[in-house]
Design a protein around this motif. Structure first.
Motif, short mmCIF file in Angstrom:
data_model
loop_
_atom_site.label_atom_id
_atom_site.label_comp_id
_atom_site.label_asym_id
_atom_site.label_seq_id
_atom_site.Cartn_x
_atom_site.Cartn_y
_atom_site.Cartn_z
N ILE A 1 -12.79 29.93 16.57
CA ILE A 1 -11.67 29.14 17.08
C ILE A 1 -11.93 27.68 16.70
O ILE A 1 -13.00 27.15 16.99
CB ILE A 1 -11.52 29.24 18.60
CG1 ILE A 1 -11.26 30.69 19.02
CG2 ILE A 1 -10.38 28.35 19.11
CD1 ILE A 1 -11.26 30.89 20.53
N ARG A 2 -10.98 27.08 16.03
CA ARG A 2 -11.19 25.68 15.62
C ARG A 2 -11.03 24.72 16.80
O ARG A 2 -11.85 23.84 17.01
CB ARG A 2 -10.22 25.29 14.49
CG ARG A 2 -10.62 24.01 13.78
CD ARG A 2 -9.93 23.87 12.45
NE ARG A 2 -8.51 23.60 12.60
CZ ARG A 2 -7.98 22.39 12.75
NH1 ARG A 2 -8.78 21.33 12.77
NH2 ARG A 2 -6.69 22.21 12.87
N LYS A 3 -9.95 24.93 17.59
CA LYS A 3 -9.72 24.05 18.74
C LYS A 3 -9.35 24.88 19.97
O LYS A 3 -8.43 25.70 19.91
CB LYS A 3 -8.60 23.04 18.44
CG LYS A 3 -8.95 22.02 17.37
CD LYS A 3 -7.81 21.03 17.18
CE LYS A 3 -8.17 19.99 16.12
NZ LYS A 3 -7.07 18.98 15.94
N LEU A 4 -10.06 24.64 21.07
CA LEU A 4 -9.78 25.31 22.34
C LEU A 4 -9.39 24.24 23.37
O LEU A 4 -10.14 23.29 23.59
CB LEU A 4 -11.01 26.08 22.83
CG LEU A 4 -10.95 26.65 24.25
CD1 LEU A 4 -9.84 27.69 24.38
CD2 LEU A 4 -12.30 27.26 24.65
N TYR A 5 -8.20 24.41 23.98
CA TYR A 5 -7.71 23.46 24.96
C TYR A 5 -7.59 24.14 26.33
O TYR A 5 -6.96 25.20 26.43
CB TYR A 5 -6.33 22.90 24.56
CG TYR A 5 -6.35 21.96 23.38
CD1 TYR A 5 -6.41 20.58 23.56
CD2 TYR A 5 -6.31 22.45 22.08
CE1 TYR A 5 -6.42 19.72 22.48
CE2 TYR A 5 -6.33 21.59 20.99
CZ TYR A 5 -6.38 20.22 21.19
OH TYR A 5 -6.40 19.37 20.12
N ILE A 6 -8.17 23.53 27.35
CA ILE A 6 -8.01 23.99 28.74
C ILE A 6 -7.10 22.99 29.44
O ILE A 6 -7.49 21.84 29.68
CB ILE A 6 -9.35 24.07 29.48
CG1 ILE A 6 -10.37 24.91 28.69
CG2 ILE A 6 -9.15 24.61 30.89
CD1 ILE A 6 -10.03 26.37 28.61
N PHE A 7 -5.86 23.39 29.77
CA PHE A 7 -4.89 22.48 30.39
C PHE A 7 -5.00 22.49 31.91
O PHE A 7 -5.59 23.41 32.50
CB PHE A 7 -3.47 22.84 29.93
CG PHE A 7 -3.18 22.46 28.50
CD1 PHE A 7 -2.56 21.26 28.22
CD2 PHE A 7 -3.55 23.29 27.45
CE1 PHE A 7 -2.29 20.89 26.90
CE2 PHE A 7 -3.30 22.93 26.14
CZ PHE A 7 -2.67 21.73 25.86
N LYS A 8 -4.40 21.51 32.53
CA LYS A 8 -4.49 21.34 33.99
C LYS A 8 -3.95 22.54 34.74
O LYS A 8 -4.44 22.90 35.81
CB LYS A 8 -3.76 20.07 34.42
CG LYS A 8 -4.39 18.78 33.94
CD LYS A 8 -3.60 17.57 34.40
CE LYS A 8 -4.22 16.27 33.89
NZ LYS A 8 -3.44 15.08 34.31
N GLU A 9 -2.90 23.17 34.21
CA GLU A 9 -2.26 24.27 34.92
C GLU A 9 -3.01 25.60 34.80
O GLU A 9 -2.62 26.60 35.40
CB GLU A 9 -0.81 24.46 34.45
CG GLU A 9 -0.64 24.65 32.95
CD GLU A 9 -0.34 23.35 32.22
OE1 GLU A 9 0.53 23.36 31.34
OE2 GLU A 9 -0.99 22.34 32.53
N CYS A 10 -4.09 25.61 34.02
CA CYS A 10 -4.88 26.83 33.88
C CYS A 10 -5.78 27.00 35.10
O CYS A 10 -6.59 26.11 35.41
CB CYS A 10 -5.74 26.75 32.61
SG CYS A 10 -6.71 28.23 32.29
N PRO A 11 -5.69 28.11 35.84
CA PRO A 11 -6.51 28.31 37.05
C PRO A 11 -8.01 28.25 36.72
O PRO A 11 -8.44 28.68 35.64
CB PRO A 11 -6.12 29.72 37.52
CG PRO A 11 -4.75 29.93 36.95
CD PRO A 11 -4.76 29.22 35.63
N ASN A 12 -8.79 27.74 37.64
CA ASN A 12 -10.22 27.54 37.41
C ASN A 12 -10.95 28.84 37.06
O ASN A 12 -11.81 28.87 36.18
CB ASN A 12 -10.88 26.90 38.63
CG ASN A 12 -10.49 25.44 38.78
OD1 ASN A 12 -9.92 24.83 37.87
ND2 ASN A 12 -10.78 24.86 39.93
N ILE A 13 -10.62 29.92 37.76
CA ILE A 13 -11.32 31.19 37.53
C ILE A 13 -11.12 31.66 36.10
O ILE A 13 -12.07 32.05 35.41
CB ILE A 13 -10.83 32.27 38.52
CG1 ILE A 13 -11.23 31.91 39.94
CG2 ILE A 13 -11.40 33.64 38.14
CD1 ILE A 13 -10.74 32.88 41.00
#
Length: 221
Positions: A145-157
């Motif tokens: 994966i070249r770029k992985l984004y974790i956005f605010k709306e993604c649940p922590n678990i």
């Protein structure tokens, strides 16, 4: 009453012009019918994807495949059929899938699309929600994966589980939230052999992110 046409029973020489007349989206939709259809599609259409952008939301997956700069194709898979918008456009209908109309789980659907388009890596993966758990099974099969984004709306678990699986195969990770519950969890993540880590967050955390955390990271950048 229309009699079904036995397309898969045609000899290979007869199948060549059929696939030559099909759009890329039609070939991929055809490949989702069965394993045999998948194999036939790969034989007669040698796709070479230039870039794949995968977005995960709480009610659907979205895959955008780029073959050349000017040719892109987007497909959606909805988890909950009641959330599917009214599809009045025939072209949109052809790009929308569910377990009911494809017979595939979300994980199987992603794997089938990536396989038939000969995708060896994901250009960008955006996590914006928590879908069916089986998507993590697909994550375990992704090699690059070249770029992985974790956005605010993604649940922590879901974010933590995804980072556990994908950190080692992601060239660049961007966090718009810190999904960890305590500093010890966060520092364990930072000790992974990360290539490039971006953190953009001013949201409330249970602990304060400071320079001491950066002292333990193994990130190259």
């Amino acid at each position: 009453m229309t009699t079904p046409f036995p397309l898969l029973r045609l000899p290979r020489i007869a199948l060549i012009p059929v696939f030559q007349q099909m759009e890329s989206i039609d070939v991929i939709a055809f490949s989702l019918i069965s394993k045999k259809a998948q194999n036939v599609s790969k034989i007669f259409c040698k796709f070479s994807s230039r870039n794949v952008h995968l977005t995960v939301k709480s009610d659907h997956l979205y895959i955008c495949v780029s073959f050349e700069m000017w040719r892109q194709m987007g497909l959606k898979y909805y988890f909950n059929t009641e959330n599917i918008p009214n599809l009045v456009n025939a072209m949109t209908q052809k790009r929308t899938f569910t377990h009911k109309n494809s017979g595939l789980t979300a994980s199987q659907w992603v794997e089938r699309v990536l396989d038939v388009t000969n995708c060896e890596s994901i250009g960008q993966l955006d996590l914006k929600g928590s879908p069916q758990v089986d998507v993590c099974d697909t994550f375990a099969t992704i090699q690059n994966i070249r770029k992985l984004y974790i956005f605010k709306e993604c649940p922590n678990i879901f974010a933590k589980k995804s980072l556990e699986i994908l950190s080692s195969v992601s060239s660049e990770i961007t966090l718009f939230k810190i999904p960890f519950d305590c500093r010890e969890e966060f520092q364990t993540f930072l000790k992974n052999n990360l290539n490039y880590l971006n953190i953009f967050t001013n949201t409330f955390q249970t602990f304060k992110f400071n320079l001491e955390d950066l002292m333990v990271t193994n990130a190259l950048k």
